[in-house]
Every structure is written in C-alpha cells, then in structure tokens.
Design a protein around this motif. Structure first.
Motif, PDB file in Angstrom:
ATOM      1  N   TRP A   3      16.213  21.138  49.646  1.00  0.00           N
ATOM      2  CA  TRP A   3      16.470  22.358  48.879  1.00  0.00           C
ATOM      3  C   TRP A   3      15.191  22.835  48.199  1.00  0.00           C
ATOM      4  O   TRP A   3      14.867  24.025  48.226  1.00  0.00           O
ATOM      5  N   TYR A   7      14.064  26.033  50.102  1.00  0.00           N
ATOM      6  CA  TYR A   7      14.646  27.170  49.386  1.00  0.00           C
ATOM      7  C   TYR A   7      13.854  27.533  48.123  1.00  0.00           C
ATOM      8  O   TYR A   7      13.381  28.662  47.980  1.00  0.00           O
ATOM      9  N   ASP A  74      25.029  23.693  46.777  1.00  0.00           N
ATOM     10  CA  ASP A  74      25.432  24.879  47.541  1.00  0.00           C
ATOM     11  C   ASP A  74      24.653  24.955  48.857  1.00  0.00           C
ATOM     12  O   ASP A  74      25.196  25.304  49.907  1.00  0.00           O
ATOM     13  N   TYR A  75      23.363  24.628  48.754  1.00  0.00           N
ATOM     14  CA  TYR A  75      22.498  24.649  49.938  1.00  0.00           C
ATOM     15  C   TYR A  75      22.921  23.577  50.941  1.00  0.00           C
ATOM     16  O   TYR A  75      22.792  23.744  52.152  1.00  0.00           O
ATOM     17  N   VAL A  77      25.973  22.741  51.409  1.00  0.00           N
ATOM     18  CA  VAL A  77      27.159  23.289  52.082  1.00  0.00           C
ATOM     19  C   VAL A  77      26.743  24.301  53.140  1.00  0.00           C
ATOM     20  O   VAL A  77      27.145  24.224  54.311  1.00  0.00           O
ATOM     21  N   PHE A  78      25.927  25.265  52.710  1.00  0.00           N
ATOM     22  CA  PHE A  78      25.427  26.290  53.630  1.00  0.00           C
ATOM     23  C   PHE A  78      24.011  26.673  53.226  1.00  0.00           C
ATOM     24  O   PHE A  78      23.756  26.904  52.045  1.00  0.00           O
ATOM     25  N   PRO A  79      23.075  26.651  54.142  1.00  0.00           N
ATOM     26  CA  PRO A  79      23.250  26.609  55.603  1.00  0.00           C
ATOM     27  C   PRO A  79      23.185  25.221  56.230  1.00  0.00           C
ATOM     28  O   PRO A  79      23.324  25.072  57.439  1.00  0.00           O
ATOM     29  N   GLU A  81      25.155  22.514  56.057  1.00  0.00           N
ATOM     30  CA  GLU A  81      26.424  21.979  56.572  1.00  0.00           C
ATOM     31  C   GLU A  81      26.488  20.446  56.514  1.00  0.00           C
ATOM     32  O   GLU A  81      27.054  19.795  57.395  1.00  0.00           O
ATOM     33  N   TYR A  82      25.905  19.875  55.451  1.00  0.00           N
ATOM     34  CA  TYR A  82      25.991  18.433  55.242  1.00  0.00           C
ATOM     35  C   TYR A  82      27.345  18.045  54.637  1.00  0.00           C
ATOM     36  O   TYR A  82      27.868  16.970  54.893  1.00  0.00           O
ATOM     37  N   LYS A  84      31.294  19.869  52.980  1.00  0.00           N
ATOM     38  CA  LYS A  84      32.178  21.023  53.168  1.00  0.00           C
ATOM     39  C   LYS A  84      32.372  21.851  51.900  1.00  0.00           C
ATOM     40  O   LYS A  84      32.716  23.035  51.969  1.00  0.00           O
ATOM     41  N   SER A  85      32.202  21.238  50.715  1.00  0.00           N
ATOM     42  CA  SER A  85      32.369  21.977  49.467  1.00  0.00           C
ATOM     43  C   SER A  85      31.380  21.466  48.428  1.00  0.00           C
ATOM     44  O   SER A  85      30.857  20.350  48.542  1.00  0.00           O
ATOM     45  N   ASN A  86      31.156  22.280  47.416  1.00  0.00           N
ATOM     46  CA  ASN A  86      30.178  21.961  46.379  1.00  0.00           C
ATOM     47  C   ASN A  86      30.852  21.187  45.235  1.00  0.00           C
ATOM     48  O   ASN A  86      31.655  21.748  44.496  1.00  0.00           O
TER      49      ASN A  86
END
Length: 255
Positions: A3, A7, A74-75, A77-79, A81-82, A84-86
């Motif tokens: 991240w 990011y 959040d990162y 989760v997307f993009p 995809e490690y 499914k939710s935060n």
C-alpha cells in the motif's frame, strides 16, 4: 508495504509520507507482527485503537493511524483482492476516554493586550520576527504558509494576499511546496493595517539590501541578513516567548 509503495507514494505529499512511514514502522508492524492478513479481524483492529488510547497517544495522531489502517486494508480488498472485506471499516475512536488538556481547551486565541505584550517583549535585534506575527494575526495563515509568502503574492492595490504554497522540512532540508490540500489554496482580503505594515517592511528590506549590496529578497519573511525565516525558527521563537513570558503561546493561536 505494498500500500505504501504502490498507493501512498503516488498520491500523498512528501511530509505525509514521512508520517505514514513512521506509523507503519513504529506502530502497525509491531502490533500486527506475524498475523496473517486473513486473520486480521474487526476486533483486532479495535483492540489496536484501544491500546493507542490507553497509551495516551494524542487524538490527532490516533486519527491519522486509523485513516492509514483503513486505507491500507481497503487497498487489500481492491485492487489487490487479498481479502473480501475491510476489517477496519467500523472501528471507533472513543474520544470520551481521552483526556483533553483543560488549559489548551480554554485558551483558543490571544487577546489584543497579549499580542501587544509579545510585540513589546521582542528586542530590536529580532524585530523582524514581528512580520510573521502580524501576518499570522491579520491574515490567519499557518506558519509554513507565512514563511513561504513572496512579494508577488501581495496585491497592494486590491488588498489581497494569495496563499498557494507552504514550507516544510523534509529530510533535514527546507522545501517550498504546494499546500497539503486544495482547500488551503486561497486569496485572503486584508485590511489597511497589514497593508501599511507590509509596505513599510518592503521599504525596510530594500534599504537593508542596499546596505548589504545585495538584491532585495523576493520573499516577505526575512531576518537581519536578508535570509528567509523558516517555520522551524518560528516554532522555536514562539517556544522562547512562552518560556520567557510565562504565556501559553504558540503560533497557531494567531490563526
């Protein structure tokens, strides 16, 4: 780490990155050490925040850590995809458990009398320090914004002051950069009092520069040698005023 590298480095200001790197190194990694990402639960994230509160960490710093943790997950989760939710989505900072200094809460600004006492306290050798104080009082600018001001930012005819940059200290060096957010970029209407102070100061700078056989500075806040005053100097000078006058004073009170 992903991240931060992929990011944060692309989207955050340099000084923010320094803070984020410290938070990750000193707080997040030690607490979440050796825990698999899939095992990071809302309960664990909330326990992390609760520990910060119990350790007496300041509200503003806890909020910054909460934002960082939430953004990093959040990162994930997307993009990435490690997960499914935060798990940090619903964590709370219980401010009621955080004690706020009563003195700091009561003293929100300076009175005119206190401001004039500070001006009188300054000796002739540091009379140049009055200029950032005047700008802080009459324009409500932050210290970094004040020392970054250039004469081109002043419109004497329309009586405005343009704020579009700030000074930060990054890795031991002072850097003039854009403000942290777009909302900090603004044009301030200023009155005759500050206009006249700035006009007199500009003349003084030109006279001093002539004596030193140098070009007048393009920046407003200068010292006796016509070098730019830094935001670190402002902080240190305010600390001296606080100690010498026994007055709970810092530059932001002017704002």
């Amino acid at each position: 780490d992903e991240w931060y590298d992929l990011y944060a480095k692309q989207n955050c200001k340099p000084l923010t990155l320094v803070s984020y790197e410290q938070i990750i190194r000193l707080h997040l990694k030690p607490y979440f050490n050796n825990i698999r990402l899939k095992n990071v639960t809302p309960k664990l994230c909330q326990s992390f925040i609760n520990k910060l509160i119990s350790d007496g960490i300041s509200v503003s710093y806890i909020k910054m850590m909460k934002v960082l943790l939430h953004s990093a997950l959040d990162y994930a989760v997307f993009p990435m995809e490690y997960i499914k939710s935060n798990p940090a989505k619903l964590i709370k900072v219980k401010y009621k458990n955080i004690e706020v200094d009563k003195k700091e809460k009561q003293l929100e600004c300076l009175s005119n009398e206190q401001f004039n006492m500070i001006l009188d306290h300054l000796t002739d050798s540091i009379s140049y320090f009055k200029i950032p104080l005047y700008i802080g009082l009459y324009a409500g600018c932050r210290s970094g914004e004040v020392v970054a001001l250039e004469w081109d930012d002043v419109d004497f005819e329309n009586k405005t002051l343009r704020i579009n940059k700030t000074m930060i200290r990054l890795k031991g060096k002072y850097v003039i950069t854009t403000p942290k957010t777009k909302y900090s970029i603004r044009t301030i209407l200023i009155g005759d009092t500050l206009i006249n102070i700035l006009k007199e100061w500009k003349k003084h700078q030109e006279e001093c520069a002539k004596q030193l056989e140098i070009e007048p500075p393009s920046f407003i806040c200068s010292n006796r040698q016509m070098n730019r005053v830094t935001n670190t100097y402002i902080t240190r000078r305010c600390e001296l005023i606080r100690k010498e006058m026994d007055l709970d004073f810092h530059f932001h009170l002017l704002r």
